[in-house]
Design a protein around this motif. Structure first.
Motif, PDB file in Angstrom:
ATOM      1  N   UNK A 386      -7.731  -1.469   7.833  1.00  0.00           N
ATOM      2  CA  UNK A 386      -9.356  -1.744   8.016  1.00  0.00           C
ATOM      3  C   UNK A 386      -9.684  -2.789   7.170  1.00  0.00           C
ATOM      4  N   UNK A 387      -9.264  -2.727   5.891  1.00  0.00           N
ATOM      5  CA  UNK A 387      -9.474  -3.580   4.589  1.00  0.00           C
ATOM      6  C   UNK A 387      -8.979  -4.898   4.881  1.00  0.00           C
ATOM      7  N   UNK A 388      -7.797  -4.992   5.190  1.00  0.00           N
ATOM      8  CA  UNK A 388      -6.982  -6.592   5.125  1.00  0.00           C
ATOM      9  C   UNK A 388      -6.346  -6.563   6.500  1.00  0.00           C
ATOM     10  N   UNK A 389      -6.234  -6.104   7.368  1.00  0.00           N
ATOM     11  CA  UNK A 389      -5.526  -6.396   8.769  1.00  0.00           C
ATOM     12  C   UNK A 389      -4.254  -5.725   8.613  1.00  0.00           C
ATOM     13  N   UNK A 390      -3.569  -6.031   9.732  1.00  0.00           N
ATOM     14  CA  UNK A 390      -2.040  -5.498   9.963  1.00  0.00           C
ATOM     15  C   UNK A 390      -1.232  -6.099   9.052  1.00  0.00           C
ATOM     16  N   UNK A 391      -1.502  -7.412   8.549  1.00  0.00           N
ATOM     17  CA  UNK A 391      -0.546  -7.950   7.786  1.00  0.00           C
ATOM     18  C   UNK A 391      -0.277  -7.305   6.478  1.00  0.00           C
ATOM     19  N   UNK A 392      -1.067  -6.433   6.000  1.00  0.00           N
ATOM     20  CA  UNK A 392      -1.063  -5.778   4.932  1.00  0.00           C
ATOM     21  C   UNK A 392      -0.198  -4.319   4.942  1.00  0.00           C
ATOM     22  N   UNK A 393      -0.017  -4.019   6.070  1.00  0.00           N
ATOM     23  CA  UNK A 393       0.507  -2.707   6.229  1.00  0.00           C
ATOM     24  C   UNK A 393       1.983  -2.731   5.699  1.00  0.00           C
ATOM     25  N   UNK A 394       3.208  -3.688   5.951  1.00  0.00           N
ATOM     26  CA  UNK A 394       4.472  -3.636   5.231  1.00  0.00           C
ATOM     27  C   UNK A 394       4.327  -3.547   3.614  1.00  0.00           C
ATOM     28  N   UNK A 395       3.495  -4.472   3.060  1.00  0.00           N
ATOM     29  CA  UNK A 395       3.461  -4.322   1.739  1.00  0.00           C
ATOM     30  C   UNK A 395       2.861  -3.255   1.171  1.00  0.00           C
ATOM     31  N   UNK A 396       1.965  -2.386   2.005  1.00  0.00           N
ATOM     32  CA  UNK A 396       1.350  -1.193   1.656  1.00  0.00           C
ATOM     33  C   UNK A 396       2.515  -0.039   1.658  1.00  0.00           C
ATOM     34  N   UNK A 397       3.273  -0.123   2.568  1.00  0.00           N
ATOM     35  CA  UNK A 397       4.569   0.967   2.703  1.00  0.00           C
ATOM     36  C   UNK A 397       5.504   0.894   1.633  1.00  0.00           C
ATOM     37  N   UNK A 398       5.634  -0.625   1.326  1.00  0.00           N
ATOM     38  CA  UNK A 398       6.644  -0.619   0.135  1.00  0.00           C
ATOM     39  C   UNK A 398       5.984  -0.303  -0.977  1.00  0.00           C
ATOM     40  N   UNK A 399       4.751  -0.379  -1.432  1.00  0.00           N
ATOM     41  CA  UNK A 399       4.155   0.128  -2.536  1.00  0.00           C
ATOM     42  C   UNK A 399       4.110   1.478  -2.473  1.00  0.00           C
ATOM     43  N   UNK A 400       3.665   2.228  -1.438  1.00  0.00           N
ATOM     44  CA  UNK A 400       3.799   3.787  -1.105  1.00  0.00           C
ATOM     45  C   UNK A 400       4.971   4.324  -1.484  1.00  0.00           C
ATOM     46  N   UNK A 401       6.161   3.708  -1.175  1.00  0.00           N
ATOM     47  CA  UNK A 401       7.499   4.050  -1.331  1.00  0.00           C
ATOM     48  C   UNK A 401       7.828   4.124  -2.925  1.00  0.00           C
ATOM     49  N   UNK A 402       7.548   3.070  -3.531  1.00  0.00           N
ATOM     50  CA  UNK A 402       7.801   2.984  -5.052  1.00  0.00           C
ATOM     51  C   UNK A 402       6.921   4.198  -5.695  1.00  0.00           C
ATOM     52  N   UNK A 403       5.749   4.551  -5.285  1.00  0.00           N
ATOM     53  CA  UNK A 403       4.923   5.475  -5.767  1.00  0.00           C
ATOM     54  C   UNK A 403       5.668   6.925  -5.947  1.00  0.00           C
ATOM     55  N   UNK A 404       6.067   7.160  -4.445  1.00  0.00           N
ATOM     56  CA  UNK A 404       6.832   8.345  -4.335  1.00  0.00           C
ATOM     57  C   UNK A 404       7.921   8.605  -5.084  1.00  0.00           C
ATOM     58  N   UNK A 405       8.815   7.400  -5.487  1.00  0.00           N
ATOM     59  CA  UNK A 405       9.823   7.479  -6.157  1.00  0.00           C
ATOM     60  C   UNK A 405       9.475   7.552  -7.725  1.00  0.00           C
ATOM     61  N   UNK A 406       8.458   7.007  -8.156  1.00  0.00           N
ATOM     62  CA  UNK A 406       7.957   7.126  -9.199  1.00  0.00           C
ATOM     63  C   UNK A 406       7.267   8.564  -9.763  1.00  0.00           C
ATOM     64  N   UNK A 407       6.679   8.995  -8.663  1.00  0.00           N
ATOM     65  CA  UNK A 407       5.716  10.320  -8.827  1.00  0.00           C
ATOM     66  C   UNK A 407       6.530  11.322  -9.786  1.00  0.00           C
ATOM     67  N   UNK A 408       7.831  11.483  -9.552  1.00  0.00           N
ATOM     68  CA  UNK A 408       8.457  12.851 -10.303  1.00  0.00           C
ATOM     69  C   UNK A 408       8.408  12.591 -11.807  1.00  0.00           C
ATOM     70  N   UNK A 409       8.158  11.127 -12.337  1.00  0.00           N
ATOM     71  CA  UNK A 409       8.524  11.102 -13.713  1.00  0.00           C
ATOM     72  C   UNK A 409       7.036  10.588 -14.370  1.00  0.00           C
ATOM     73  N   UNK A 410       6.051  10.728 -13.482  1.00  0.00           N
ATOM     74  CA  UNK A 410       4.729  10.754 -14.190  1.00  0.00           C
ATOM     75  C   UNK A 410       4.099  11.986 -14.599  1.00  0.00           C
TER      76      UNK A 410
END
Length: 464
Positions: A386-410
């Motif tokens: 909604x905010x940035x269009x479909x082109x932003x989906x892939x970067x978002x998913x990558x960032x989300x996975x990084x946050x999942x991986x980092x979540x255990x150590x924060x």
């Protein structure tokens, strides 16, 4: 701690207490109460019909535009709501507010069903398709197209994206999975994080159809597994069940004096704890479930609203009740334990097993937390689109996975505070939208039920 950081954390704590204080809780419950009265107690009168829509999905195929079946859309929403709140949240509410908090969770859920019905109805009515051909809907779209306020829509999307990335969608769930895996199976956190990140990537990269496919299989199984475990404990403590129910109801209106490890609670604390944890668990009014409902294959916004409102019924009326009664009948609520440890103690005590009891809680936590990550990944994707269009989906998913991986150590307390604040803030634009579009909800409902009554009369005449 650095004085500046301490000051900032105290400020955030004050803001958090203010946002999740009586004003927001009154707005949440008040909106549900208003809709309940205007819709003629729709959550009671039409609950059997709504449940028939859920469980007769194989008899009548879905019709209308959409990405997934109506049932799969419901399971996607449930995957995000049935989470640590059902195990940890209930224990926290009862620890703070006493057994009476469970009663106020029921009341919040009752009115919340009307709220969930309204927001999911509006999501389907105002949905549209994105550039990839997938359905887009939720508070962002009925705030923009229905209310006519693009800035409120963007505000909701921004807050929801924050919750998906830094709140319910990542850190609390990852921590719950890592801790449960280590305590029950002694799996090192590093191994758990690698497996978890790969699983999340495998499912979420396939989009809503992949998430819904997993959710429609995992959610019923995990919910059934947990309910069966609770029933086993309650059956073993059957003689204490009537007194437990009586204690829940009486404590709701009288408070509860300190006993054992319990600190005692006033009526107001029972109300606040029960309502706040109930809303946290079923998310009625927060605006999350409508984004999943908008993807449903349906030609009726009212029918999807009825199907979606059963999510609050399953989440709070059934699963949270099971947890709450288990805590009360076993006496775990009076122990010195809190959160997941209290629920673990209840199962260990009720099943008279120091192994199977904790194992059930750990397995339940891991499944609940995993599906919550999947559900909130999708909500974040809809907001970023909604905010940035479909082109932003892939970067978002990558960032989300990084946050999942980092979540255990924060382990930063400030991150949890920010997440809780943003979680509360996303409800405000959504509730404004529900209030302003209340007549749309009411008119659509009246039209649908009038047509339904007419069809029923015709069928009765034909069979007479």
């Amino acid at each position: 701690m650095n004085p500046l950081l301490e000051t900032l954390q105290n400020l955030l704590q004050t803001i958090d207490n203010l946002i999740w204080g009586p004003p927001l809780l009154i707005l949440l419950v008040g909106t549900g109460l208003y809709l309940t009265l205007r819709l003629g107690f729709i959550q009671i009168r039409y609950l059997p019909l709504a449940l028939s829509y859920v469980f007769s999905r194989n008899k009548k195929p879905s019709s209308g535009k959409g990405d997934v079946s109506s049932f799969a859309a419901l399971c996607t929403a449930l995957s995000a709501t049935i989470g640590t709140g059902n195990i940890v949240g209930v224990a926290t509410a009862i620890k703070m507010g006493g057994p009476g908090a469970l009663f106020w969770m029921w009341l919040a859920a009752l009115f919340g069903m009307a709220t969930k019905y309204a927001e999911c109805l509006l999501a389907v009515k105002y949905r549209e398709q994105d550039a990839n051909g997938q359905m887009l809907g939720g508070p962002m779209y009925y705030l923009e197209k229905g209310v006519g306020s693009k800035w409120l829509a963007k505000l909701f999307a921004f807050f929801t994206l924050g919750v998906a990335c830094f709140g319910i969608g990542t850190f609390p769930q990852v921590n719950a999975i890592v801790d449960a895996a280590y305590l029950s199976f002694e799996v090192p956190p590093e191994y758990t994080v690698v497996v978890l990140t790969l699983l999340v990537a495998t499912v979420t990269l396939g989009g809503i159809k992949s998430i819904a496919n997993v959710a429609s299989k995992v959610v019923p199984v995990m919910a059934g597994f947990y309910i069966l475990a609770c029933i086993t404990v309650l059956a073993s403590q059957a003689s204490a069940l009537p007194n437990a129910v009586s204690l829940v109801i009486s404590s709701a209106f009288t408070g509860h004096a300190a006993t054992g490890g319990f600190v005692g609670a006033s009526i107001m604390l029972a109300i606040q704890s029960g309502i706040a944890r109930g809303v946290f668990s079923n998310e009625s009014g927060l605006g999350s479930a409508p984004m999943a409902a908008a993807a449903a294959q349906t030609d009726s916004c009212v029918r999807q609203g009825l199907t979606s409102m059963t999510g609050t019924f399953f989440d709070t009326i059934i699963i949270c009740t099971m947890t709450g009664l288990t805590l009360v009948v076993t006496g775990a609520w009076e122990s010195e334990y809190a959160g997941a440890a209290m629920t673990t103690y209840a199962f260990a005590s009720g099943l008279e097993s120091s192994y199977w009891g904790p194992l059930m809680v750990s397995v339940g936590l891991m499944f609940f937390a995993f599906t919550t990550i999947l559900g909130w990944n999708y909500y974040g994707e809809r907001c970023i689109t909604y905010l940035f269009g479909v082109k932003a989906i892939k970067p978002y998913k990558f960032i989300f996975l990084v946050l999942v991986a980092a979540g255990a150590f924060l382990k930063l307390d400030m991150i949890w505070l920010i997440a809780d604040i943003v979680n509360g803030l996303m409800a405000i634009p959504n509730l404004i939208g529900l209030v302003l579009l209340r007549e749309v909800v009411i008119s659509e409902s009246r039209l649908y039920f009038a047509q339904l009554k007419q069809e029923t009369n015709v069928q009765e005449q034909q069979t007479a």
